[in-house]
Design an enzyme around this catalytic site. Structure first.
Site, mmCIF file in Angstrom:
data_model
loop_
_atom_site.group_PDB
_atom_site.id
_atom_site.type_symbol
_atom_site.label_atom_id
_atom_site.label_comp_id
_atom_site.label_asym_id
_atom_site.label_seq_id
_atom_site.Cartn_x
_atom_site.Cartn_y
_atom_site.Cartn_z
ATOM 1 N N SER A 407 49.799 53.041 117.938
ATOM 2 C CA SER A 407 50.282 51.987 118.833
ATOM 3 C C SER A 407 50.742 52.567 120.167
ATOM 4 C CB SER A 407 51.429 51.226 118.175
ATOM 5 O OG SER A 407 52.437 52.119 117.798
ATOM 6 N N HIS A 428 44.176 49.073 117.612
ATOM 7 C CA HIS A 428 45.598 48.828 117.425
ATOM 8 C C HIS A 428 45.803 47.420 116.882
ATOM 9 C CE1 HIS A 428 49.792 48.143 119.359
ATOM 10 N NE2 HIS A 428 49.876 48.407 118.074
ATOM 11 N N GLU A 440 44.076 45.330 119.921
ATOM 12 C CA GLU A 440 43.839 46.102 121.147
ATOM 13 C C GLU A 440 42.773 47.151 120.815
ATOM 14 O OE1 GLU A 440 47.780 46.214 124.035
ATOM 15 O OE2 GLU A 440 47.702 47.671 122.406
ATOM 16 N N ASN A 478 52.568 47.257 124.077
ATOM 17 C CA ASN A 478 53.813 47.987 123.824
ATOM 18 C C ASN A 478 54.384 48.620 125.088
ATOM 19 O OD1 ASN A 478 54.019 47.250 121.218
ATOM 20 N ND2 ASN A 478 53.157 49.137 120.361
#
Ligand code: 3HC
Length: 692
Positions: A407, A428, A440, A478
């Site tokens: 991540s 991800h 992702e 993130n």
């Protein structure tokens, strides 16, 4: 050439709407239908008109791309619908594929509707922040009854042809060739006057209690949304006012909803979601790798959830763990998840058994030698990942895709631990991986086009929205959430209570505020990331009072306390302990707490997200601003009706975001500053680069 073709066979005129890809009612289509109706009126041989769609579908609705045109340039859908409603000849809508929105409204104005099995009929306008605007709110309840009409229009869900026949929404289900069947149906019904008109029928059902219940339900299902209330109002109007009155009111309310920021936001998302699959430079003809078997390394919460995605669509999965105990625990979680779905009646026991039979647990990495795709889902530490990929390199067959579910970590560095970096990519998944729609797709510097295109196609196959992002710390989602979390932490340091900060985000429509989210994810996650970032930067990146909570052992929901207390399950309760800790911290830092209102909180949190998003765009990590919005809506619960964070910024104006950043001590990304100075939006910037 007109997008409506005409031909006639004996006494039937066929009008074929041919406006690829989905026969939307674009400019030219109403005119083409009018021209056909003119011919039908003038030619004495013609007794009936069949309207049908060319290609894969009937009509997917009004052309959403024309919604921002000035009224005089908009296609006059109502004009042709009104003409059909009083047309002197029998008309049949012949439906295959989908009759959605304006498409179904067109069909409802015909005298009859027929469809092939598998066709879908619905009024999904609510998903675009509008309401059926060409008679749907008035005609549908006259055909299927108030309750069903509300259910369809508020959910936006369509019904299949078989159900439509039961509901009386279609008059015949055609087995075999649709056009032949529709013409036979027309001939069989010609000469049976009077022609039925939906607008002349009485509305079925509807009581004050039913409308009260519908309105009460909206608070849960459509909280904060504008158009659902209007839909209920209009259906209620249909129950006690003549058709013409309801129809006129519908037009007015449709225009109001269309002009709302919510509709702009939802329409932006509609197109953004369809654009994510289009990667500049990636040819449509890129050869794909066939994915028939998947290997997953790690049977923890993530690995197990990821496995379920493939099992659900019939792809066999081999899952690897290092100990029997961990393997058993992982399989237990997968089984428990499926059992829950069976208990809720959403999955049959037989289907659950079939899915589980596709799963092969093993303790041997060598078992992945035949996998077409391997996804590593182990502990987030570079050394561990590098070691696994080096081993995989020796085991996996040539051409296999090697993916990491990291991540945050550098996919290029992971790729360099193999001799085939072109086969390495980041996938991800978001937790819970079997539920969250976002994926992702992290494209490394060496990732081949085939690997990228295969992963995009695979995302669709497993019902995810795959968004391509570049390599950086935290990728798009993130990385932005990190910046947002930092701003939330600072707001609390300056004097806002955590629950006040979260409440401001609830008011914006987010299901959780930053602190509730951190407690759910585990405060130790952010703590470890901050430590990692500090090591990489060679400078401390203190989490201040948040780090203290973690060091005290308060890691969030999982330890029964974090920023909030959790005396009963997962419901957060403001914590006196955290309040005291914050007081002490502020005192030590010589900060005199000040009163911070909800407006400042919202502005700062949004500006932090948007500021980081703009930086990400500037660096080319995201391909377009719409991609960021899709990520935030599907991965972080940002309300779609706000258009995602970048769409929201476009709505409030980029100059205002820049001013907020500067006022609160941040430097806006050059791209954001430039667009603000030029008075442009992110959406316009996407379009200018051919990516909108
Ligand atoms: N207007 C303009 N373009 C449309 C469109 C529409 N109503 N519906 C789909 N498209 C475009 C998409 O943007 C996409 O374009 P692209 O290829 O350039 O990206 C292309 O058609 C294909 O669409 P999908 O990728 O979504 O194709 P699918 O096969 O997956 O789905 C569909 C087909 C089920 C028809 C889906 O496109 C869909 O749900 N469309 C929207 C339907 C809708 O919301 N209709 C109501 C419109 S509002 C209305 O009618 C108002 C009226 O009440 C006055």
């Amino acid at each position: 050439m007109s997008p409506v073709h005409q031909f006639h066979q004996d006494d039937v005129l066929v009008l074929t709407i041919d406006n690829p890809p989905v026969n939307a009612l674009s400019p030219g289509v109403p005119e083409g239908l009018h021209a056909g109706l003119d011919v039908a009126e003038q030619d004495d041989r013609i007794w009936a008109v069949v309207i049908i769609g060319a290609g894969r579908t009937f009509v997917a609705g009004a052309d959403i791309r024309t919604f921002d045109l000035p009224p005089e340039q908009s296609p006059d859908l109502r004009g042709v619908i009104d003409r059909l409603d009083s047309f002197g000849l029998l008309t049949v809508a012949a439906i295959h594929g989908a009759a959605l929105g304006g498409g179904l409204e067109l069909a409802l104005a015909c005298t009859f509707r027929v469809a092939v099995p598998g066709a879908q009929l619905g009024l999904p306008e609510v998903r675009l922040g509008v309401l059926p605007g060409a008679g749907g709110t008035q005609r549908l309840p006259r055909v299927v009854g108030v309750q069903k009409a509300l259910e369809m229009m508020l959910s936006g869900n369509s019904v299949g042809a078989e159900e439509a026949e039961t509901l009386g929404l279609i008059d015949d289900l055609i087995d075999g060739d649709l056009l032949t069947g529709a013409m036979s149906f027309a001939r069989a019904n010609v000469g049976n006057p009077p022609l039925p008109r939906v607008s002349k029928q009485k509305v079925k059902g509807g009581s004050p209690e039913l409308f009260a219940a519908a309105r009460a339900g909206l608070g849960k299902t459509h909280k904060g949304q504008y158009s659902p209330d209007l839909i209920v109002d209009l259906v209620e109007l249909a129950t006690h006012k003549p058709f013409a009155e309801g129809y006129a009111a519908e037009k007015k309310k449709f225009m109001q909803a269309l002009a709302s920021p919510q509709s702009r936001g939802l329409r932006r998302l509609f197109f953004a979601e369809r654009a994510v699959g289009k990667v500049p430079g990636l040819s449509k003809d890129t050869p794909l790798t066939e994915i028939n078997t998947v290997g997953i390394i790690g049977a923890g919460t993530m690995g197990g959830g990821i496995a379920m995605n493939f099992l659900n669509v019939g792809i066999p999965v081999t899952i690897v763990e290092t100990t029997q105990e961990a393997l058993d625990r992982g399989l237990g979680i997968i089984r428990t998840n499926y059992e829950g779905t069976v208990r809720k009646g959403r999955l049959s026991q037989a289907e659950m058994d079939r899915r589980l039979s596709l799963l092969t647990p093993t303790l041997s990495l060598d078992a992945l030698s035949g996998a077409d795709l391997v996804i590593e889902a182990v502990f987030e530490a570079m050394a561990v990942k590098r070691e696994i990929f080096a081993r995989l390199d020796a085991i996996a067959k040539p051409g296999a895709i090697l993916a990491s579910n990291t991540s945050t970590l550098d996919v290029n560095e992971i790729a360099r631990s193999t001799r085939r970096p072109e086969s390495v990519i980041g996938l991800h998944f978001f937790s819970p991986a079997n539920v969250m729609k976002l994926l992702e797709i992290v494209r490394g510097a060496a990732t081949s086009d085939t690997v990228l295109a295969t992963c995009l196609s695979l995302a669709r196959r497993i019902n995810k929205v795959g968004v391509v992002v570049g390599v950086c710390d935290g990728f798009v989602g993130n990385r932005m959430v990190g910046r947002y979390g930092d701003e939330a932490r600072k707001l609390a340091e300056e004097g806002a209570a955590p629950e006040q900060i979260d409440a401001a985000m609830h008011d914006l429509g987010l299901p959780m505020g930053p602190f509730e989210m951190s407690d759910m994810a585990g405060l130790d996650v952010g703590y470890l990331i901050r430590q990692h970032q500090a090591r990489v930067a060679g400078a401390p990146k203190p989490g201040g009072w948040l780090d203290r909570l973690v060091e005290e052992g308060r890691k969030g929901q999982k330890t029964g306390g974090g920023i909030y207390d959790y005396p009963a399950g997962r419901t957060p309760v403001p914590s006196p302990h955290t309040a005291a800790l914050l007081d002490t911290y502020r005192h030590e830092q010589a900060v005199s707490p000040r009163t911070i209102d909800a407006d400042e909180i919202t502005r700062r949190l949004i500006a932090s997200l948007v500021g980081e998003g703009a930086q990400i765009l500037d660096e080319g990590i995201a391909l377009r601003s719409g991609d960021i919005d899709v990520i935030y809506v599907y991965g972080y619960g940002f309300p779609a009706y706000r258009g995602g964070p970048m769409g929201y910024a476009d709505e409030v104006g980029l100059a205002s975001v820049v001013a907020d950043l500067e006022r609160f001590g941040s430097v806006p990304a050059p791209l954001l500053k430039r667009l603000a100075d030029e008075g442009k939006t992110f959406g316009e910037w996407d379009k200018e680069r051919g990516r909108g």
